[in-house]
Design a protein around this motif. Structure first.
Motif, PDB file in Angstrom:
ATOM      1  N   SER A  94     -42.912 -89.513   3.198  1.00  0.00           N
ATOM      2  CA  SER A  94     -42.651 -90.689   3.623  1.00  0.00           C
ATOM      3  C   SER A  94     -43.658 -91.721   3.519  1.00  0.00           C
ATOM      4  O   SER A  94     -43.267 -92.870   3.884  1.00  0.00           O
ATOM      5  N   PRO A  95     -44.867 -91.848   2.680  1.00  0.00           N
ATOM      6  CA  PRO A  95     -45.443 -90.728   1.867  1.00  0.00           C
ATOM      7  C   PRO A  95     -46.741 -90.278   2.204  1.00  0.00           C
ATOM      8  O   PRO A  95     -47.174 -89.359   1.632  1.00  0.00           O
ATOM      9  N   VAL A  96     -47.269 -91.024   3.259  1.00  0.00           N
ATOM     10  CA  VAL A  96     -48.840 -90.769   3.363  1.00  0.00           C
ATOM     11  C   VAL A  96     -49.308 -89.520   3.950  1.00  0.00           C
ATOM     12  O   VAL A  96     -48.402 -89.198   5.160  1.00  0.00           O
ATOM     13  N   VAL A  97     -49.995 -88.653   3.397  1.00  0.00           N
ATOM     14  CA  VAL A  97     -50.498 -87.407   4.078  1.00  0.00           C
ATOM     15  C   VAL A  97     -51.989 -87.541   4.612  1.00  0.00           C
ATOM     16  O   VAL A  97     -52.214 -87.273   5.776  1.00  0.00           O
ATOM     17  N   CYS A  98     -52.881 -88.066   3.644  1.00  0.00           N
ATOM     18  CA  CYS A  98     -54.220 -88.185   3.946  1.00  0.00           C
ATOM     19  C   CYS A  98     -54.679 -89.452   3.541  1.00  0.00           C
ATOM     20  O   CYS A  98     -53.933 -90.098   2.639  1.00  0.00           O
ATOM     21  N   CYS A  99     -55.653 -89.886   4.146  1.00  0.00           N
ATOM     22  CA  CYS A  99     -56.331 -91.500   3.634  1.00  0.00           C
ATOM     23  C   CYS A  99     -57.752 -91.305   4.217  1.00  0.00           C
ATOM     24  O   CYS A  99     -57.967 -90.673   5.179  1.00  0.00           O
ATOM     25  N   ASP A 108     -66.041 -80.422   6.468  1.00  0.00           N
ATOM     26  CA  ASP A 108     -65.850 -81.463   7.338  1.00  0.00           C
ATOM     27  C   ASP A 108     -64.422 -81.781   7.516  1.00  0.00           C
ATOM     28  O   ASP A 108     -64.079 -82.929   8.174  1.00  0.00           O
ATOM     29  N   GLY A 109     -63.702 -81.227   6.751  1.00  0.00           N
ATOM     30  CA  GLY A 109     -62.208 -81.527   6.782  1.00  0.00           C
ATOM     31  C   GLY A 109     -61.668 -82.630   5.777  1.00  0.00           C
ATOM     32  O   GLY A 109     -60.609 -82.711   5.646  1.00  0.00           O
ATOM     33  N   TYR A 110     -62.709 -82.993   4.838  1.00  0.00           N
ATOM     34  CA  TYR A 110     -62.242 -83.834   3.723  1.00  0.00           C
ATOM     35  C   TYR A 110     -61.473 -83.112   2.643  1.00  0.00           C
ATOM     36  O   TYR A 110     -61.961 -82.000   2.303  1.00  0.00           O
ATOM     37  N   VAL A 111     -60.565 -83.665   2.031  1.00  0.00           N
ATOM     38  CA  VAL A 111     -59.779 -83.116   1.020  1.00  0.00           C
ATOM     39  C   VAL A 111     -60.085 -83.853  -0.442  1.00  0.00           C
ATOM     40  O   VAL A 111     -60.245 -84.994  -0.586  1.00  0.00           O
ATOM     41  N   PHE A 112     -60.174 -82.847  -1.303  1.00  0.00           N
ATOM     42  CA  PHE A 112     -60.209 -82.845  -2.620  1.00  0.00           C
ATOM     43  C   PHE A 112     -59.307 -82.406  -3.474  1.00  0.00           C
ATOM     44  O   PHE A 112     -59.041 -81.096  -3.438  1.00  0.00           O
ATOM     45  N   PRO A 153     -56.385 -85.510   6.810  1.00  0.00           N
ATOM     46  CA  PRO A 153     -54.988 -85.694   7.286  1.00  0.00           C
ATOM     47  C   PRO A 153     -54.662 -86.867   8.205  1.00  0.00           C
ATOM     48  O   PRO A 153     -55.565 -86.870   9.378  1.00  0.00           O
ATOM     49  N   LEU A 154     -53.621 -87.359   8.135  1.00  0.00           N
ATOM     50  CA  LEU A 154     -53.302 -88.503   9.109  1.00  0.00           C
ATOM     51  C   LEU A 154     -53.144 -88.009  10.418  1.00  0.00           C
ATOM     52  O   LEU A 154     -52.990 -86.650  10.475  1.00  0.00           O
ATOM     53  N   PRO A 155     -53.177 -88.638  11.503  1.00  0.00           N
ATOM     54  CA  PRO A 155     -52.909 -88.177  12.870  1.00  0.00           C
ATOM     55  C   PRO A 155     -51.441 -87.513  12.955  1.00  0.00           C
ATOM     56  O   PRO A 155     -50.387 -87.802  12.251  1.00  0.00           O
TER      57      PRO A 155
END
Length: 569
Positions: A369-374, A452-456, A389-391
């Motif tokens: 819907s579309p956003v997953v991470c930012c 740290d939970g950051y996505v690459f 990941p978004l809330p």
């Protein structure tokens, strides 16, 4: 049963990296977006809602037009829950009126890219069963709608008069100087004036929306295959993503902010971030019908807009232009990059033009819907990461070969759960089943999460090419080229492109005794492919590499192309 809902925070390392004041488990608002926008219209009717090349629409005017269009759809065309209405519109004030009007009437929006070819549009409208299409009287767009109607794919065209979107002086100038660009529809029972429907002032009847079950938008995407499928996005899916982005913005999408909408609303990223989020919060959207650097700079000078959702292509154009100065971007506070991977060189070059603005990379897909991470929108994040990941969003990485969940730092396919994730594809149970693994949405993208939970992200599983934020499917190009009498075999790959992120390159083997040139083949493709799909290069070879079972192989071509580029440096 969703076992992730009560998972311990140790399984969500990103929560510890959340900016102060943003909660991962904050309640997500699933109120349908048209209700949110109409509430904003009632709350502050005199405030600016839309700015199109200097022509303005207040929230009060927007609300009146939405309701009038919804009423006309119900009374004149019988639109109700389940009705599919196609929108083939560039960014103009007509788009939000039509979009929210369809939703208010109880219908489902089917977005159509005006750049698509008639065969592409035929598949979408026929598959969706969209009997009604809303479009413009600009000749290049209108003639496609007319072709769809003549072919029986849509029954009714609702046509907006483009000059009516312009401020008075520009409207007069356009009507005189650009008259030849306008079509002259013969209005009848099946070709109807958008403006006359609004002028009727019909009041829409009540529609009881089940937010989690009723479909708001049927958004067509190929995912990682070439045949577009209709992702079913419920009212709750879309509203949830709006709520998630709103929370992630930490006040960014409230007064006195102004959001620039140069990305097209028919694209899921712009629909959500450039339109639904700001209008639902009662802040103005400053529109451009297409990207032109001079026009974009003019917006910053005239409106002092501070939020720019964008794609790497746009950012690169701004960053590389010698004429752009930091003073011209002085009002910009946040640029959000999505749609494709953001190259580090573009990030660095843009920072030199706008040292004050935060450049935040995000990631999403139509099916979410579309956003997953930012990346954080109020402070700098880790470079080269798509952020956190978004809330309300859970992610995991799964080994591509074994399907086992992998640990921190290990590469695997990114999979997603959250209230923004679609229920499936329209009338395509096999594809719907393949889209999920144990209830998790499969993205087809490979990457990892750090401690740290950051996505690459590092790669994509399939051969999809993302060009200027749009999906380009090698198969579409290959099939078009194979219709040329001189072509025996063709294989299309995606290659890095400094301007568009990626670009298609076609490798061709000609039939014995036949001749063709790059120019003649590109001329042959002009009415078969849209501009985004057109190959950047066409390379001729005596033989194309194949796998052991005789299937054309892209792997060797990618390696060959990369080696060739390296040797030229």
């Amino acid at each position: 049963m969703d076992t992730t809902a009560n998972a311990p925070d140790s399984l969500r390392p990103w929560i510890a990296s959340y900016p102060e004041g943003i909660l991962w488990d904050a309640p997500v608002d699933e109120t349908p977006v048209h209700e949110q926008v109409l509430a904003a219209c009632a709350r502050n009717p005199g405030a600016l809602a839309l700015d199109f090349l200097g022509g303005t629409t207040t929230f009060g005017e927007l609300g009146e037009q939405i309701n009038a269009f919804a009423g006309a759809l119900q009374s004149q065309f019988g639109v109700t829950k389940g009705s599919r209405v196609a929108l083939m519109l560039p960014n103009t004030p007509f788009y939000p009126v039509a979009y929210y009007g369809v939703l208010r009437a109880g219908g489902t929006v089917v977005n159509c890219n005006p750049l698509y070819t008639v065969p592409e549009l035929s598949h979408i409208t026929a598959n969706a069963g969209a009997d009604i299409m809303v479009t413009l009287d600009l000749q290049q767009i209108y003639e496609k709608g007319e072709a769809l109607q003549k072919a029986g794919h849509v029954r009714t065209l609702i046509v907006a008069h483009f000059p009516n979107a312009l401020p008075l002086v520009k409207k007069i100038l356009f009507s005189v100087a650009k008259r030849k660009d306008l079509a002259r529809p013969t209005y009848a029972s099946t070709i109807v004036s958008f403006e006359k429907l609004i002028a009727r002032g019909d009041k829409p009847g009540p529609v009881k929306i089940d937010a989690r079950r009723d479909i708001a938008v049927q958004q067509y995407t190929g995912g990682t295959t070439g045949i577009p499928k209709g992702a079913l996005l419920s009212h709750a899916n879309i509203a949830a993503n709006v709520s998630q982005i709103d929370k992630w913005g930490d006040g960014l999408f409230y007064e006195p902010s102004k959001v620039v909408a140069v990305l097209p609303f028919f694209h899921i990223f712009a629909m959500t971030v450039c339109m639904n989020v700001p209008l639902g919060n009662g802040i103005p959207v400053i529109m451009l019908p297409r990207f032109e650097l001079k026009a974009l700079l003019g917006i910053f000078a005239r409106t002092k807009a501070n939020v720019l959702p964008s794609v790497p292509t746009l950012l690169n154009a701004v960053a590389r232009a010698d004429s752009v100065t930091p003073d011209q971007l002085a009002s910009l506070e946040v640029a959000i990059s999505g749609g494709a991977a953001l190259p580090d060189e573009v990030r660095n070059a843009f920072a030199k033009k706008s040292s004050k603005a935060i450049l935040a990379e995000g990631y999403g897909l139509t099916e979410a819907s579309p956003v997953v991470c930012c990346a954080a929108l109020r402070k700098p994040s880790k470079p080269m990461s798509i952020g956190l990941p978004l809330p309300g969003t859970d992610i995991r990485f799964v080994d591509v070969d074994t399907g086992a969940v992998v640990g921190i730092g290990q590469d695997g396919e990114l999979q997603v759960k959250g209230p923004q994730v679609m229920s499936g594809y329209f009338e395509n149970p096999e594809a719907s089943k393949d889209a999920f693994m144990d209830g998790w949405l499969r993205t087809g993208d490979v990457g990892h999460m750090d401690e740290d939970g950051y996505v690459f992200l590092v790669d994509r599983i399939k051969d999809l090419i993302i060009c200027s934020g749009f999906n380009v499917y090698p198969r579409t190009i290959e099939e078009a080229l194979m219709t040329h009498e001189a072509v025996e075999e063709v294989n299309v790959i995606g290659v890095p492109d400094e301007y568009r992120g990626e670009a298609p390159v076609a490798y061709i083997k000609l039939k014995a005794g036949q001749t063709a040139t790059e120019d003649t083949l590109k001329a042959f493709l002009r009415d078969k492919l849209n501009k985004i799909e057109m190959p950047r290069e066409i390379i001729f070879k005596d033989a194309l590499p194949k796998t052991l079972i005789g299937k054309l192989s892209k792997k060797e071509l990618r390696e060959e192309y990369a080696q060739g580029k390296a040797q030229k440096k």
